[in-house]
Design a protein around this motif. Structure first.
Motif, PDB file in Angstrom:
ATOM      1  N   PRO A  56       0.818  -1.222   0.000  1.00 56.63           N
ATOM      2  CA  PRO A  56       0.000   0.000   0.000  1.00 56.63           C
ATOM      3  C   PRO A  56       0.842   1.257   0.000  1.00 56.63           C
ATOM      4  O   PRO A  56       0.484   2.240  -0.597  1.00 56.63           O
ATOM      5  N   ALA A  57       1.966   1.256   0.671  1.00 49.62           N
ATOM      6  CA  ALA A  57       2.786   2.461   0.718  1.00 49.62           C
ATOM      7  C   ALA A  57       3.251   2.846  -0.674  1.00 49.62           C
ATOM      8  O   ALA A  57       3.280   4.000  -1.036  1.00 49.62           O
ATOM      9  N   THR A  60       0.042   4.303  -2.668  1.00 48.37           N
ATOM     10  CA  THR A  60      -0.528   5.591  -2.317  1.00 48.37           C
ATOM     11  C   THR A  60       0.497   6.702  -2.369  1.00 48.37           C
ATOM     12  O   THR A  60       0.161   7.861  -2.304  1.00 48.37           O
ATOM     13  N   GLY A  61       1.740   6.370  -2.453  1.00 47.37           N
ATOM     14  CA  GLY A  61       2.723   7.424  -2.630  1.00 47.37           C
ATOM     15  C   GLY A  61       3.008   8.224  -1.382  1.00 47.37           C
ATOM     16  O   GLY A  61       3.354   9.390  -1.456  1.00 47.37           O
ATOM     17  N   GLY A  62       2.829   7.671  -0.242  1.00 47.91           N
ATOM     18  CA  GLY A  62       3.143   8.415   0.968  1.00 47.91           C
ATOM     19  C   GLY A  62       4.631   8.620   1.126  1.00 47.91           C
ATOM     20  O   GLY A  62       5.421   7.906   0.518  1.00 47.91           O
ATOM     21  N   PRO A  63       5.000   9.584   1.916  1.00 42.97           N
ATOM     22  CA  PRO A  63       6.430   9.816   2.123  1.00 42.97           C
ATOM     23  C   PRO A  63       7.062   8.602   2.791  1.00 42.97           C
ATOM     24  O   PRO A  63       6.431   7.921   3.591  1.00 42.97           O
ATOM     25  N   PRO A  65       9.228   6.371   5.207  1.00 44.43           N
ATOM     26  CA  PRO A  65       9.724   6.497   6.584  1.00 44.43           C
ATOM     27  C   PRO A  65      11.231   6.631   6.556  1.00 44.43           C
ATOM     28  O   PRO A  65      11.825   6.773   5.494  1.00 44.43           O
ATOM     29  N   ARG A  66      11.841   6.626   7.716  1.00 50.18           N
ATOM     30  CA  ARG A  66      13.289   6.718   7.780  1.00 50.18           C
ATOM     31  C   ARG A  66      13.901   5.780   6.747  1.00 50.18           C
ATOM     32  O   ARG A  66      13.574   4.605   6.699  1.00 50.18           O
ATOM     33  N   PHE A  99      10.096   8.645  -2.219  1.00 50.75           N
ATOM     34  CA  PHE A  99       9.523   9.895  -1.730  1.00 50.75           C
ATOM     35  C   PHE A  99       8.228  10.175  -2.471  1.00 50.75           C
ATOM     36  O   PHE A  99       7.842   9.451  -3.390  1.00 50.75           O
ATOM     37  N   THR A 100       7.563  11.228  -2.016  1.00 52.42           N
ATOM     38  CA  THR A 100       6.294  11.607  -2.629  1.00 52.42           C
ATOM     39  C   THR A 100       6.549  12.709  -3.642  1.00 52.42           C
ATOM     40  O   THR A 100       7.057  13.763  -3.294  1.00 52.42           O
ATOM     41  N   ALA A 101       6.219  12.438  -4.860  1.00 55.63           N
ATOM     42  CA  ALA A 101       6.438  13.435  -5.920  1.00 55.63           C
ATOM     43  C   ALA A 101       5.080  13.909  -6.423  1.00 55.63           C
ATOM     44  O   ALA A 101       4.440  13.260  -7.236  1.00 55.63           O
TER      45      ALA A 101
END
Lengths: 239, 167
Positions: A56-57, A60-63, A65-66, A99-101
């Protein structure tokens, strides 16, 4: 900050919505319903969200994590790529970080905010877009973003036709930013390689590739046309 | 943040107004903006165990909300859903003609300039953060802010929209 803008935006900050906000419990319930609906749809088309190991990450293009240590880069594409979205193994050596672009995570797809005076009506094929998933990766020097769209049968080719039509219109309009078609139909069932040059100069490449009714748009910043072609070929292998 | 209902609820209550303002400025439609906001937070709850661990969960929700908002088919669907939930959108969202005028002017900007303007001037994000959230170089953000402010000045008949010293 200009005082006039401060005042105007301050008024906007406190503007009440047209109806009371939903209580948190309702928002959580809505989220649970989405999870249930996705579970029902999971056995659908290969490009459906969550299929074939795409988390899912990624969808959905979320930022990110570390950052975790990047995967070991490979010099050749996987023999049977899993998932439609490009991965660091497709991009070559480097500490690739997800990253989220916003520029690519936009159903209208144009990272530069539209060629010329962008108008959704310039892309009739968008009304026949059934699904879109996105991903973006970056190192310190290179950014690669991708959107993969699935169109209703027969509209994938029209999607590229719309792109060509907009490019021709922009060239004629003289916007100050130049978009140059450098190559076409070099991979997949159809493809377009575009060089975007802004004042600076700031150069980016966009490659549009089609396999059937699936279209991948790849944008590359910080690398040249040959690299953009290489990534496009990897994208085609996943469509 | 931990993956817990109280944490999510607190996050939602603390940030939803700011999120609504942002999405209203971007979409120009208050009812649609509110529905988009609810949808984005619903998605955040779906992934709260992940999102709560991000450095900036609000940025994640905002990015998802913006993506929903500009999606062509979702805009149509949400408008219909919002109308069913709230009735047709009112001609103005409240007794604030200046806000309405600003939103109307923003709607005439290209989406990249509008996004940069809203994130920087409404959400108070530094230019570097706007660049990171939109995935473009800092110079590109500065150019978009400059062009966007000039366009807003013309649309709103404002003559003191000088260059942002911090941009």
């Amino acid at each position: 900050m200009p005082e006039t803008l401060v005042t105007l935006f301050e008024q906007l900050r406190t503007l009440a919505p047209p109806a009371p906000f939903a209580p948190p419990s309702e928002v959580r319930r809505r989220g649970r319903r989405r999870t249930y609906r996705r579970g029902l749809a999971a056995g659908g088309v290969a490009l459906a969200v969550g299929a074939i190991g795409v988390t899912p990450a990624l969808v959905t293009g979320g930022p990110s994590p570390r950052p975790t240590p990047p995967p070991t880069p490979t010099s050749a594409p996987p023999s049977r790529p899993v998932g439609v979205l490009i991965e660091p193994s497709d991009l070559g050596p480097g500490a690739w970080e997800r990253f989220t672009a916003e520029m690519i995570e936009n159903a209208h797809r144009w990272p530069s905010g539209g060629f010329c005076d962008y108008d959704g009506a310039d892309y009739p094929s968008l009304a026949h877009q059934d699904d879109v998933t996105t991903v973006a990766w970056k190192t310190d020097t290179v950014t690669v973003a991708q959107a993969v769209e699935r169109y209703t049968a027969g509209w994938g080719a029209r999607s590229l036709d719309d792109v060509r039509a907009v490019l021709a219109m922009c060239d004629a309009a003289g916007t100050g930013t130049r978009w140059t078609v450098e190559d076409g139909d070099f991979v997949g069932d159809g493809s377009i390689l575009v060089r975007e040059e802004q004042a600076g100069p700031v150069v980016r490449y966009f490659v549009f590739v089609r396999v059937g009714d699936r279209v991948a748009t790849v944008s590359v910043y910080g690398a040249g046309a040959d690299y953009a072609r290489t990534v496009a070929a990897r994208a085609v292998a996943r469509l | 943040m931990t993956s817990s209902v109280p944490d999510f609820d607190a996050f939602y209550v603390a940030t939803r107004q700011r999120m609504f303002s942002c999405l209203y400025a971007l979409t120009g439609n208050a009812a649609e903006a509110q529905d988009v906001v609810h949808e984005a937070y619903a998605r955040a709850w779906q992934r709260w165990s992940q999102v709560s661990g991000y450095d900036d969960p609000e940025a994640w929700v905002r990015t998802v909300a913006r993506r929903i908002a500009v999606s062509g088919w979702r805009r149509t669907r949400n408008r219909l859903v919002a109308q069913r939930r709230h009735g047709p959108p009112p001609p103005v969202p409240g007794p604030d003609p200046d806000a309405v005028a600003l939103v109307a002017a923003l709607a005439q900007l290209p989406v990249d300039q509008r996004t940069a303007i809203v994130l920087h001037h409404l959400n108070d994000l530094p230019v570097a953060d706007v660049a990171r959230e939109t995935g473009v170089p800092v110079g590109t953000v500065k150019a978009r802010l400059s062009r966007g402010r000039r366009a807003l000045a013309a649309l709103l008949a404002i003559d003191d929209l000088a260059e942002d010293r911090h941009a």
